[in-house]
Write an enzyme that holds these catalytic residues in place. Structure first.
Site, PDB file in Angstrom:
ATOM      1  N   HIS A  67       0.784  -1.041   0.101  1.00 25.72           N
ATOM      2  CA  HIS A  67       0.042  -0.190  -0.068  1.00 25.72           C
ATOM      3  C   HIS A  67       0.791   1.168   0.039  1.00 25.72           C
ATOM      4  O   HIS A  67       2.074   1.253   0.170  1.00 25.72           O
ATOM      5  CB  HIS A  67      -0.870  -0.033   1.282  1.00 25.72           C
ATOM      6  CG  HIS A  67       0.079   0.207   2.511  1.00 25.72           C
ATOM      7  ND1 HIS A  67       0.659  -0.749   3.189  1.00 25.72           N
ATOM      8  CD2 HIS A  67       0.152   1.298   3.395  1.00 25.72           C
ATOM      9  CE1 HIS A  67       1.193  -0.254   4.269  1.00 25.72           C
ATOM     10  NE2 HIS A  67       0.972   0.832   4.400  1.00 25.72           N
TER      11      HIS A  67
ATOM     12  N   ASP B 203       0.954   5.144   1.818  1.00 27.08           N
ATOM     13  CA  ASP B 203       0.143   5.713   3.084  1.00 27.08           C
ATOM     14  C   ASP B 203      -0.360   7.049   2.549  1.00 27.08           C
ATOM     15  O   ASP B 203       0.139   7.719   1.866  1.00 27.08           O
ATOM     16  CB  ASP B 203       1.173   6.162   4.312  1.00 27.08           C
ATOM     17  CG  ASP B 203       1.916   4.867   4.774  1.00 27.08           C
ATOM     18  OD1 ASP B 203       1.357   3.803   4.785  1.00 27.08           O
ATOM     19  OD2 ASP B 203       2.882   5.051   5.374  1.00 27.08           O
TER      20      ASP B 203
ATOM     21  N   HIS C 203       4.651   0.359  -0.142  1.00 31.35           N
ATOM     22  CA  HIS C 203       5.664  -0.647   0.867  1.00 31.35           C
ATOM     23  C   HIS C 203       4.473  -1.601   1.447  1.00 31.35           C
ATOM     24  O   HIS C 203       3.494  -1.544   1.320  1.00 31.35           O
ATOM     25  CB  HIS C 203       6.277   0.108   1.978  1.00 31.35           C
ATOM     26  CG  HIS C 203       5.064   1.299   2.634  1.00 31.35           C
ATOM     27  ND1 HIS C 203       4.586   2.236   2.179  1.00 31.35           N
ATOM     28  CD2 HIS C 203       4.628   1.051   3.921  1.00 31.35           C
ATOM     29  CE1 HIS C 203       3.914   2.711   3.123  1.00 31.35           C
ATOM     30  NE2 HIS C 203       3.556   1.991   4.031  1.00 31.35           N
TER      31      HIS C 203
ATOM     32  N   ARG D  41       7.969  -9.103  15.589  1.00 23.47           N
ATOM     33  CA  ARG D  41       8.431  -7.657  15.409  1.00 23.47           C
ATOM     34  C   ARG D  41       7.443  -6.643  15.725  1.00 23.47           C
ATOM     35  O   ARG D  41       5.970  -6.859  15.521  1.00 23.47           O
ATOM     36  CB  ARG D  41       8.340  -7.585  13.794  1.00 23.47           C
ATOM     37  CG  ARG D  41       8.902  -5.991  12.922  1.00 23.47           C
ATOM     38  CD  ARG D  41       9.336  -6.477  11.909  1.00 23.47           C
ATOM     39  NE  ARG D  41       9.673  -4.879  10.894  1.00 23.47           N
ATOM     40  CZ  ARG D  41       8.855  -4.125  10.640  1.00 23.47           C
ATOM     41  NH1 ARG D  41       7.604  -4.476  10.296  1.00 23.47           N
ATOM     42  NH2 ARG D  41       9.119  -3.043  10.393  1.00 23.47           N
TER      43      ARG D  41
HETATM   44  C1  LIG Z   1      -7.731  -0.572   3.865  1.00 25.25           C
HETATM   45  C2  LIG Z   1      -7.189   0.462   4.236  1.00 25.25           C
HETATM   46  C3  LIG Z   1      -6.730   0.300   5.632  1.00 25.25           C
HETATM   47  C4  LIG Z   1      -6.285   1.810   5.710  1.00 25.25           C
HETATM   48  C5  LIG Z   1      -7.524   2.426   5.412  1.00 25.25           C
HETATM   49  C6  LIG Z   1      -7.532   1.744   4.154  1.00 25.25           C
HETATM   50  O1  LIG Z   1      -9.118   2.022   3.396  1.00 25.25           O
HETATM   51  C7  LIG Z   1      -6.789   2.293   2.963  1.00 25.25           C
HETATM   52  C8  LIG Z   1      -5.455   2.903   3.815  1.00 25.25           C
HETATM   53  C9  LIG Z   1      -5.056   2.200   4.797  1.00 25.25           C
HETATM   54  C10 LIG Z   1      -3.939   2.863   5.876  1.00 25.25           C
HETATM   55  C11 LIG Z   1      -2.540   2.496   5.540  1.00 25.25           C
HETATM   56  C12 LIG Z   1      -1.731   3.392   6.449  1.00 25.25           C
HETATM   57  C13 LIG Z   1      -1.760   3.663   7.793  1.00 25.25           C
HETATM   58  O2  LIG Z   1      -1.554   2.431   8.318  1.00 25.25           O
HETATM   59  C14 LIG Z   1      -3.822   3.574   8.062  1.00 25.25           C
HETATM   60  C15 LIG Z   1      -4.131   3.757   9.524  1.00 25.25           C
HETATM   61  C16 LIG Z   1      -4.168   4.860   7.167  1.00 25.25           C
HETATM   62  O3  LIG Z   1      -4.345   5.878   7.423  1.00 25.25           O
HETATM   63  O4  LIG Z   1      -4.365   4.253   5.869  1.00 25.25           O
HETATM   64  C17 LIG Z   1      -4.206   2.494   7.138  1.00 25.25           C
HETATM   65  C18 LIG Z   1      -5.823   2.318   7.211  1.00 25.25           C
HETATM   66  C19 LIG Z   1      -6.253   1.527   8.527  1.00 25.25           C
HETATM   67  O5  LIG Z   1      -5.708   0.557   8.601  1.00 25.25           O
HETATM   68  O6  LIG Z   1      -7.475   1.881   8.995  1.00 25.25           O
HETATM   69  O1  LIG Z   2       5.200  -2.377  10.046  1.00 20.85           O
HETATM   70  C1  LIG Z   2       5.823  -1.925   9.074  1.00 20.85           C
HETATM   71  O2  LIG Z   2       7.137  -1.848   8.919  1.00 20.85           O
HETATM   72  C2  LIG Z   2       4.881  -1.166   8.232  1.00 20.85           C
HETATM   73  C3  LIG Z   2       3.801  -0.741   8.624  1.00 20.85           C
HETATM   74  C4  LIG Z   2       2.887   0.038   7.741  1.00 20.85           C
HETATM   75  O3  LIG Z   2       3.211   0.145   6.698  1.00 20.85           O
HETATM   76  C5  LIG Z   2       1.625   1.107   8.368  1.00 20.85           C
HETATM   77  O4  LIG Z   2       1.331   0.805   9.389  1.00 20.85           O
HETATM   78  O5  LIG Z   2       1.276   1.808   7.368  1.00 20.85           O
HETATM   79 FE   LIG Z   3       2.165   1.946   5.514  1.00 19.08          FE
END
Ligand SMILES: C=C1C[C@]23C[C@@]1(O)CC[C@H]2[C@@]12CC[C@H](O)[C@@](C)(C(=O)O1)[C@H]2[C@@H]3C(=O)O
Ligand SMILES: O=C(O)CCC(=O)C(=O)O
Ligand SMILES: [Fe+2]
Length: 333
Positions: free
Chosen positions: A205, A207, A262, A272
């Site tokens: 994904h 961020d 990533h 981890r």
């Molecule tokens: C599948 C998903 C999890 C996420 C929200 C989303 O719809 C798409 C982005 C995902 C992500 C990736 C980065 C962060 O870990 C996170 C908290 C964010 O802001 O976007 C996660 C979201 C999540 O796990 O709620």
């Molecule tokens: O745990 C990691 O190293 C990556 C986690 C990550 O990509 C995330 O929380 O969005």
């Molecule tokens: Fe991430």
């Protein structure tokens, strides 16, 4: 639809690359050039001598490990993650799965204080440790964003940092715990020199926010992809913060910096833990590149939008979707 956690494909390539490690105690103008170079090339860098005190990091890690060591029913009191709180294996709201458990917190002090009641037996201690960590890491994030603006020769050098410094900011703190996962021998491709004998803990994904600052214990697992199907492992370094460009910074740099894709793999014998701070603006913030980054040679790539619009789109999509594409201008615009 629930999608089972994938095992990395044997067709994937893993390439060893020396990712940039930038010493923040070096001369400022040099540091800003190196940061811009790293963001141009990888959308990713590691920083050392970052100024976040070790005791602040150690206390947060201790709280994280104590929480994840609790019995499952106790951890579930802090869930479900919708999107904040404790989650196990399900990621987001649209069926993504991973081999991890996590705790996601909104960085607003009131929200932390409230959440802490379900997370810790000493909520005020937990809340103060988390808040101290957030303040220190937010400070580092602002410093890095100022250095980026300086390196990009943007006149208003606070143009990026002010977005995550905002008291109404929507930044997020996330603790990820990847327990060791033994991989079944039949899943292994022993003919491949870089066979990944690990499962996907957190799938591919980008961020959505502006900037991510991530630390982990000394167990590897994070990988970045700057080319489709090629994964670059990030060597773990507990003294460094890994910094990656988020979708909002890609938009604010008019596509010059790329929000790097990533993922995190599990380790077959070691557990981890990673802690990620996702610096985000307030919901009503309009995401527009500064004028210096929009030129006749580099026309404006994205239509103006607010962080609230982008966040809504992100949460309606799957983890691996390329959301920023939805905000690209049409060629005729
Ligand atoms: C599948 C998903 C999890 C996420 C929200 C989303 O719809 C798409 C982005 C995902 C992500 C990736 C980065 C962060 O870990 C996170 C908290 C964010 O802001 O976007 C996660 C979201 C999540 O796990 O709620
Ligand atoms: O745990 C990691 O190293 C990556 C986690 C990550 O990509 C995330 O929380 O969005
Ligand atoms: Fe991430």
């Amino acid at each position: 639809m629930v999608v089972p956690s994938p095992t990395p494909l044997s067709t994937e390539k893993v390439r060893a690359v020396d990712l940039p490690i930038i010493d923040l105690s070096a001369q400022r103008s040099e540091v800003s050039k190196l940061i811009v170079k790293a963001c141009d090339k990888f959308g990713f860098l590691k920083v050392i001598n970052h100024g976040v005190p070790n005791h602040i990091i150690a206390k947060l890690e201790h709280e994280g490990l104590s929480f994840f060591a609790k019995p499952v029913p106790e951890k579930l009191r802090a869930g479900p993650a919708n999107p904040f709180g404790y989650g196990c294996k399900t990621i987001g709201l649209n069926g993504d799965m991973g081999e991890l458990e996590y705790l996601t917190l909104n960085t607003n002090p009131l929200s932390i204080a409230e959440r802490s009641k379900t997370i810790s037996d000493d909520p005020s201690k937990f809340s103060s440790i988390v808040s101290d960590y957030i303040e220190a890491v937010r400070g580092l994030g602002c410093e890095l964003l100022d250095l980026m603006a300086e390196g990009l020769l943007v006149t208003d050098t606070s143009v990026f940092s002010r977005l995550i410094r905002d008291v109404d900011g929507d930044s997020v703190l996330r603790l990820n715990h990847y327990p060791p996962v033994q991989v079944d021998c039949k899943d292994m491709d022993t003919s491949h020199p870089h066979d990944n004998r690990n499962k996907v803990g957190f799938g591919e994904h980008s961020d959505p926010q502006i900037l991510t600052l991530l630390r982990s214990n000394d167990v590897g697992g994070l990988q970045i992809s700057i080319e489709d199907g090629v994964w670059i492992p990030v060597t773990p370094d507990p003294n460094a913060f890994c910094v990656n460009v988020g979708d909002m910074l890609q938009a604010m740099t008019n596509g010059r910096f790329v929000s790097v894709r990533h993922r995190a793999l599990t380790n077959s014998c070691k557990s981890r833990m990673s802690v990620a701070f996702f610096g985000a603006p307030s919901l009503q913030t309009r995401i527009i590149a500064p004028p210096e980054l929009v030129t006749p040679n580099r026309l404006s790539l994205y239509r103006p939008f607010t962080w609230a619009e982008y966040k809504k789109a992100s949460y309606s999509l799957r983890l691996g979707d390329s959301r920023l594409e939805l905000f690209r201008k049409c060629i005729e615009d």
